[in-house]
Design an enzyme around this catalytic site. Structure first.
Site, mmCIF file in Angstrom:
data_model
loop_
_atom_site.group_PDB
_atom_site.id
_atom_site.type_symbol
_atom_site.label_atom_id
_atom_site.label_comp_id
_atom_site.label_asym_id
_atom_site.label_seq_id
_atom_site.Cartn_x
_atom_site.Cartn_y
_atom_site.Cartn_z
ATOM 1 N N THR A 69 -10.595 133.228 53.739
ATOM 2 C CA THR A 69 -10.415 132.662 55.073
ATOM 3 C C THR A 69 -8.946 132.388 55.408
ATOM 4 O OG1 THR A 69 -10.752 130.409 54.257
ATOM 5 C CG2 THR A 69 -12.709 131.570 55.036
ATOM 6 N N GLY A 70 -8.031 132.748 54.485
ATOM 7 C CA GLY A 70 -6.614 132.572 54.804
ATOM 8 C C GLY A 70 -5.803 131.824 53.760
ATOM 9 N N THR A 71 -6.292 131.820 52.524
ATOM 10 C CA THR A 71 -5.582 131.123 51.441
ATOM 11 C C THR A 71 -4.157 131.647 51.256
ATOM 12 O OG1 THR A 71 -7.726 131.447 50.328
ATOM 13 C CG2 THR A 71 -6.029 130.228 49.123
ATOM 14 N N THR A 72 -4.049 132.955 51.144
ATOM 15 C CA THR A 72 -2.764 133.585 50.853
ATOM 16 C C THR A 72 -1.743 133.254 51.935
ATOM 17 O OG1 THR A 72 -4.066 135.402 49.943
ATOM 18 C CG2 THR A 72 -1.724 135.827 50.301
ATOM 19 N N HIS A 127 -11.089 125.852 46.243
ATOM 20 C CA HIS A 127 -12.192 126.301 47.097
ATOM 21 C C HIS A 127 -13.395 125.366 46.988
ATOM 22 C CE1 HIS A 127 -10.104 129.923 48.086
ATOM 23 N NE2 HIS A 127 -10.251 130.526 46.929
ATOM 24 N N ARG A 149 -12.812 130.354 59.111
ATOM 25 C CA ARG A 149 -12.693 131.663 59.762
ATOM 26 C C ARG A 149 -14.070 132.105 60.241
ATOM 27 N NH1 ARG A 149 -10.306 137.178 56.757
ATOM 28 N NH2 ARG A 149 -9.851 138.279 58.695
ATOM 29 N N TYR A 218 -8.538 130.346 61.347
ATOM 30 C CA TYR A 218 -7.770 131.580 61.159
ATOM 31 C C TYR A 218 -7.457 132.219 62.514
ATOM 32 C CZ TYR A 218 -6.631 136.230 59.207
ATOM 33 O OH TYR A 218 -6.003 137.408 58.868
ATOM 34 N N ARG A 285 -5.566 143.033 53.102
ATOM 35 C CA ARG A 285 -6.387 144.182 53.493
ATOM 36 C C ARG A 285 -5.969 144.597 54.896
ATOM 37 N NH1 ARG A 285 -11.456 145.458 55.728
ATOM 38 N NH2 ARG A 285 -11.466 143.346 56.577
ATOM 39 N N LYS A 286 -6.440 143.857 55.920
ATOM 40 C CA LYS A 286 -6.064 144.191 57.298
ATOM 41 C C LYS A 286 -5.391 143.019 58.009
ATOM 42 C CE LYS A 286 -9.202 147.872 58.643
ATOM 43 N NZ LYS A 286 -10.297 148.233 59.558
#
Ligand code: A3P
Length: 319
Positions: A69-72, A127, A149, A218, A285-286
């Protein structure tokens, strides 16, 4: 020490043997239902030991969310916000380290984090659901940043992540198919799921403790990243000065942490997080909103939306 460890090990094993299990999305591994949520066995021990041992400090910042859901993104943003003064005239460590490396993960790293506090930033990601956070996280009053997200995009992202891991673990193994993963996701059987219960736990807590929990989406971050970063910096106690805003410091951080920039850095294109299993590049990824349209049928999307509406009914949250 050793006796304590043996004791922990023994009671952990006993406890684990009593937990319900369900099929994970790859290979023959199972997920274990612990305190109402499906946990991967590789993290379960870390969850339990963190609950028993982790001592949060009031100055800590916990980054909490469901996988994919946007950790990185948030790791890199929080790191850049906090360290911005140190790297005004020198290259950001994010050019040579992955976002995973600069913010540790509670389930795997809490013991190391606790014993090396003087060396790192007071930021730890997890998490685990709100109801399973170590007591000290709640009691210390430390700040919590949560990001959620659209479940449709999270599902698609999680599905691809699993397929990629399975392919690198075992080139010959057949990955789970999308329909099967979808059924499991809808039934709540996804890592750290049920998805909706996780989100609702933090949502309700954020309404109760608005100064302590920042609840982000997100999609909103994609929509106006600079605004979100300004809000985030203020919340974690690292507000941008007027001068910094005039100099475009928030914009620079947003650019540094953008999907385009991070995903093209050599450090994120090569190397592994877990040897032979998870490669750094798998975290990129995208990075788009609405990619579910390329993978889910309209019927699947409608079904997931319906579950979401039903699960969130009674709350003012919309996903
Ligand atoms: P997609 O699979 O939809 O592309 P996590 O970091 O929680 O594991 O989530 C991974 C998801 O966030 C992936 O979504 C990934 O592409 C996206 N992501 C990674 N870095 C990002 C960034 N800097 N900005 C926006 N999205 C990013």
């Amino acid at each position: 020490e050793n006796e304590n460890e043996d004791g922990f090990e023994k009671s952990f094993k006993e406890m684990m043997s009593t937990l319900p299990t369900t099929k994970s999305w790859r290979g023959s591994e199972n997920l274990f239902q612990y305190q109402g949520f499906w946990i991967h066995p590789a993290y379960l021990k870390g969850v339990v030991s963190a609950q028993q041992q982790f001592q949060a400090q009031p100055t800590d910042i916990m980054l909490c969310n469901l996988p994919k859901t946007g950790t990185t993104w948030l790791k890199s943003l929080i790191f850049s916000i906090i360290t911005r003064a140190s790297f005004q005239d020198s290259p950001s460590p994010l050019l040579s380290k992955t976002p995973q490396e600069v913010v540790p993960f509670m389930e795997l790293d809490h013991a190391h984090f606790s014993t090396h506090r003087d060396l790192g930033l007071p930021v730890l990601a997890t998490h685990v659901p709100y109801s399973s956070l170590p007591r000290s996280v709640i009691d210390s009053g430390c700040k919590i940043v949560y990001i959620c997200r659209d479940p449709k995009d999270s599902f698609v992202s999680l599905y691809h992540f699993n397929v990629n891991i399975q392919a690198s673990q075992n080139a010959g193994a057949q990955p789970i198919d999308l329909d099967e993963a979808f059924e499991l996701f809808c039934a709540g059987a996804s890592i750290y799921g049920p998805y909706w219960d996780h989100v609702l736990g933090y949502w309700e807590a954020s309404l109760e403790h608005p100064g302590k929990i920042l609840f982000l989406k997100y999609e909103e971050m994609v929509d106006d990243t600079v605004l979100c970063v300004v809000k985030l910096a203020e919340f974690i106690g690292h507000r941008f000065s007027l001068e910094e805003q005039q100099q475009g410091v928030p914009e620079k951080i947003v650019k540094m942490c953008s999907f385009e920039n991070l995903s093209n850095l050599e450090v994120n294109k090569s190397g592994e997080v877990v040897r032979g299993e998870i490669q750094n590049r798998m975290y990129f990824r995208k990075g788009k909103v609405g990619d579910w349209k390329n993978h889910l049928t309209p019927e699947m999307a409608a079904r997931l939306d319906q579950i979401t509406v039903q699960k969130l009914s009674g709350s003012r949250l919309r996903l």
